[in-house]
Design a protein around this motif. Sequence first.
Motif, PDB file in Angstrom:
ATOM      1  N   PHE A  78      34.078  12.751   2.259  1.00  0.00           N
ATOM      2  CA  PHE A  78      32.991  12.429   1.343  1.00  0.00           C
ATOM      3  C   PHE A  78      31.647  12.303   2.066  1.00  0.00           C
ATOM      4  N   LEU A  79      31.667  12.347   3.395  1.00  0.00           N
ATOM      5  CA  LEU A  79      30.435  12.199   4.168  1.00  0.00           C
ATOM      6  C   LEU A  79      29.764  13.533   4.461  1.00  0.00           C
ATOM      7  N   ARG A  80      30.447  14.632   4.165  1.00  0.00           N
ATOM      8  CA  ARG A  80      29.814  15.935   4.365  1.00  0.00           C
ATOM      9  C   ARG A  80      28.669  16.097   3.372  1.00  0.00           C
ATOM     10  N   PRO A  81      27.589  16.728   3.792  1.00  0.00           N
ATOM     11  CA  PRO A  81      26.508  16.971   2.832  1.00  0.00           C
ATOM     12  C   PRO A  81      26.941  17.951   1.756  1.00  0.00           C
ATOM     13  N   GLY A  82      26.305  17.868   0.618  1.00  0.00           N
ATOM     14  CA  GLY A  82      26.534  18.839  -0.445  1.00  0.00           C
ATOM     15  C   GLY A  82      25.621  20.024  -0.273  1.00  0.00           C
ATOM     16  N   VAL A  83      25.627  20.930  -1.238  1.00  0.00           N
ATOM     17  CA  VAL A  83      24.841  22.158  -1.098  1.00  0.00           C
ATOM     18  C   VAL A  83      23.360  21.921  -1.364  1.00  0.00           C
ATOM     19  N   ARG A  84      23.005  20.882  -2.102  1.00  0.00           N
ATOM     20  CA  ARG A  84      21.597  20.582  -2.342  1.00  0.00           C
ATOM     21  C   ARG A  84      21.040  19.710  -1.212  1.00  0.00           C
ATOM     22  N   THR A  85      19.743  19.837  -0.945  1.00  0.00           N
ATOM     23  CA  THR A  85      19.075  19.017   0.061  1.00  0.00           C
ATOM     24  C   THR A  85      17.936  18.246  -0.594  1.00  0.00           C
ATOM     25  N   LYS A  86      17.260  17.425   0.218  1.00  0.00           N
ATOM     26  CA  LYS A  86      16.127  16.650  -0.294  1.00  0.00           C
ATOM     27  C   LYS A  86      14.896  17.528  -0.522  1.00  0.00           C
ATOM     28  N   THR A  87      14.903  18.725   0.022  1.00  0.00           N
ATOM     29  CA  THR A  87      13.781  19.649  -0.165  1.00  0.00           C
ATOM     30  C   THR A  87      14.112  20.620  -1.286  1.00  0.00           C
ATOM     31  N   PRO A  88      13.418  20.570  -2.417  1.00  0.00           N
ATOM     32  CA  PRO A  88      13.695  21.504  -3.507  1.00  0.00           C
ATOM     33  C   PRO A  88      13.600  22.951  -3.012  1.00  0.00           C
ATOM     34  N   GLY A  89      14.531  23.767  -3.451  1.00  0.00           N
ATOM     35  CA  GLY A  89      14.527  25.165  -3.054  1.00  0.00           C
ATOM     36  C   GLY A  89      15.305  25.451  -1.789  1.00  0.00           C
ATOM     37  N   LEU A  90      15.794  24.412  -1.098  1.00  0.00           N
ATOM     38  CA  LEU A  90      16.580  24.595   0.122  1.00  0.00           C
ATOM     39  C   LEU A  90      18.013  24.148  -0.139  1.00  0.00           C
ATOM     40  N   TYR A  91      18.955  25.043   0.118  1.00  0.00           N
ATOM     41  CA  TYR A  91      20.366  24.788  -0.152  1.00  0.00           C
ATOM     42  C   TYR A  91      21.196  25.071   1.102  1.00  0.00           C
ATOM     43  N   LEU A  92      22.387  24.497   1.142  1.00  0.00           N
ATOM     44  CA  LEU A  92      23.269  24.622   2.295  1.00  0.00           C
ATOM     45  C   LEU A  92      24.559  25.335   1.910  1.00  0.00           C
ATOM     46  N   ALA A  93      25.153  26.009   2.888  1.00  0.00           N
ATOM     47  CA  ALA A  93      26.474  26.616   2.722  1.00  0.00           C
ATOM     48  C   ALA A  93      27.130  26.653   4.090  1.00  0.00           C
ATOM     49  N   GLY A  94      28.463  26.768   4.090  1.00  0.00           N
ATOM     50  CA  GLY A  94      29.186  26.862   5.353  1.00  0.00           C
ATOM     51  C   GLY A  94      30.246  25.791   5.492  1.00  0.00           C
ATOM     52  N   GLY A  95      30.998  25.870   6.584  1.00  0.00           N
ATOM     53  CA  GLY A  95      32.110  24.961   6.791  1.00  0.00           C
ATOM     54  C   GLY A  95      31.713  23.537   7.092  1.00  0.00           C
ATOM     55  N   GLY A  96      30.446  23.277   7.400  1.00  0.00           N
ATOM     56  CA  GLY A  96      29.996  21.920   7.685  1.00  0.00           C
ATOM     57  C   GLY A  96      29.607  21.134   6.463  1.00  0.00           C
ATOM     58  N   VAL A  97      29.593  21.774   5.289  1.00  0.00           N
ATOM     59  CA  VAL A  97      29.231  21.088   4.049  1.00  0.00           C
ATOM     60  C   VAL A  97      30.451  21.070   3.129  1.00  0.00           C
ATOM     61  N   HIS A  98      30.321  20.399   2.005  1.00  0.00           N
ATOM     62  CA  HIS A  98      31.416  20.315   1.045  1.00  0.00           C
ATOM     63  C   HIS A  98      31.779  21.711   0.553  1.00  0.00           C
ATOM     64  N   PRO A  99      33.067  22.077   0.446  1.00  0.00           N
ATOM     65  CA  PRO A  99      34.246  21.210   0.555  1.00  0.00           C
ATOM     66  C   PRO A  99      34.863  21.134   1.947  1.00  0.00           C
ATOM     67  N   GLY A 100      34.325  21.865   2.955  1.00  0.00           N
ATOM     68  CA  GLY A 100      34.855  21.717   4.297  1.00  0.00           C
ATOM     69  C   GLY A 100      35.052  23.032   5.017  1.00  0.00           C
ATOM     70  N   PRO A 101      35.691  22.984   6.209  1.00  0.00           N
ATOM     71  CA  PRO A 101      35.825  24.178   7.048  1.00  0.00           C
ATOM     72  C   PRO A 101      36.969  25.090   6.621  1.00  0.00           C
ATOM     73  N   GLY A 102      36.940  26.296   7.190  1.00  0.00           N
ATOM     74  CA  GLY A 102      37.942  27.303   6.863  1.00  0.00           C
ATOM     75  C   GLY A 102      37.325  28.401   6.016  1.00  0.00           C
ATOM     76  N   VAL A 103      37.866  29.605   6.103  1.00  0.00           N
ATOM     77  CA  VAL A 103      37.291  30.756   5.408  1.00  0.00           C
ATOM     78  C   VAL A 103      37.198  30.539   3.891  1.00  0.00           C
ATOM     79  N   PRO A 104      38.278  30.146   3.206  1.00  0.00           N
ATOM     80  CA  PRO A 104      38.151  29.965   1.752  1.00  0.00           C
ATOM     81  C   PRO A 104      37.235  28.812   1.379  1.00  0.00           C
ATOM     82  N   MET A 105      37.259  27.727   2.165  1.00  0.00           N
ATOM     83  CA  MET A 105      36.412  26.571   1.830  1.00  0.00           C
ATOM     84  C   MET A 105      34.939  26.901   2.049  1.00  0.00           C
TER      85      MET A 105
END
Length: 539
Positions: free
Chosen positions: A493-520
């Motif tokens: 639950f401590l991983r960041p989500g795809v949204r950030t505090k800066t509007p228009g900036l989003y995250l993706a990858g194994g370091g964010v929710h739902p976690g690591p691995g190719v399908p995740m």
Amino acid sequence: VSIAVVITHKVSLSRLCTRGHLQRLVDALHPAPRGRAPRPRRDRVVVIGAGMGGLAAALRLAADGCEVTVLERAAHLGGKARTIEVGGRAVDAGPTVFTMRWVFDDLFAAAGTALDDHLALTPATVLARHAWPDGTRFDLFADLERTADGIRAFAGAAEAERYRAFARQTERAYAVFRESFIEGARPGPLDVVARIGLRGLPALIAARPSANMFRAIADTLQDDRLRQLFARYATYCGSSPYQAPATLMLIAHVEQEGVWLAKGGMGALANAISDLAAKKGATFSYDSHVEQILTNGRRAAGVRISDHDRMTRDIAADVVVYNGDVHAIAAGMVETAGRKAPVDPPRGARSQSAVTWTQRIARTDFDLSVHNVFFSNDYESEFEATFKDGKAPTAPTTYVFAPDRLSPDDNETTERLFCLINAPPHHERAEFGEKEIGQCRENMIKQLSACGLKITTSPETVTATGPAEFSNRFPGSKGALYGMATHGWQASFLRPGVRTKTPGLYLAGGGVHPGPGVPMATLSGRAAAAAIRADHALI
């Protein structure tokens, strides 16, 4: 009039809040002049990083009609899903296990096509072959009953029944967390409980989310070798089974649902996604180093990139998707103009790194399967070495990928192998120069030999990669290949989500929710695209 239109067409409020329905409503009230079609807006999206999360986001957004540009600092796509040429033939040198096929079926279906039309997949019958220094070997099958029969011969009839109970536990855990956590937008513990509902609470309690993974396995299985085998699934998240939560046992069921081998390796999957994204209009640029994410006031406005000649230029964008280690964002990659960084530094310990070798060896007499695991006698000491001492284990458990065993050629005298051992991330206490990498290789070969696999090779056919190189390849990661370690029940639950505090900036990858691995990681890209569609009212 607007209310009447909504009632007449029975459009729900959630669907009304998209540009598509709003635009159609506006068009109905104010039709364009005859002979001139309304001009749709094409949002400009820059995706930083062509890993699986970035590729998934690029495909979904390009299919939605966005103007997508993917910037990759390497000369190839795929991120950690890379291939290396050994002796004139390519071999996977990252993820080799293709699971959770439904994620990719859904991804391709959303783009109006089918996965099977772009990628040739073969289901694995043997999930992995396991060996121990005492000479015992054990195959884990895709067919649960074949596995149970094998356990009966390996550890007795009572242990076979305990395995069936374990399989039921992992299946229930997966059923509980698939929709409530894995597929959901970044949920908190209470969100998971709310999504499960009162009827699902018994199953949630049975999944033992606060229990230690190794202890939970030991409560069901009595054979030490089988405990070791199933505890290994924690390493799929770069974590220690002695600190990870019992919920990670669901990975056992994920593999039980199916492991597929892709023709051309995992790189073929990345290529299939990128090719489809390109057909939808996305453009890809390699050797493009993003030095800074630019803002305009408080919103993301584009990126500043440099090429191999260190020439810089700015690319404007309405939306930026960052597919990389979140530590780089937290450390100041974004032009903040005195404001707080858009992502807080992740809490907890970094996950494990690895030392890997791709090599071409003289064909061995050991009866290798495609996926193989060679265990050490003292499993717990391996994790104490990596997480506590910052050192590579001296008797490492080794994963061996042998792709030529899928369709063996009796006339071949050599074969390709990809070998991996766990290692700590790159930091002051863990120096991994040529000397240390060489020592790791000696330890690995000694451990493999103890389990019955003797490999003969020459230095020119071996390519080694250690934590320092992974750190260089993935900025901000320190070589940790899975983001933060999943230690303790709160870690997920401590991983960041795809949204950030800066509007228009989003995250993706194994370091964010739902976690690591190719399908995740792919799911994170899908979630980023969904968040962008919701926030920007994309069609």
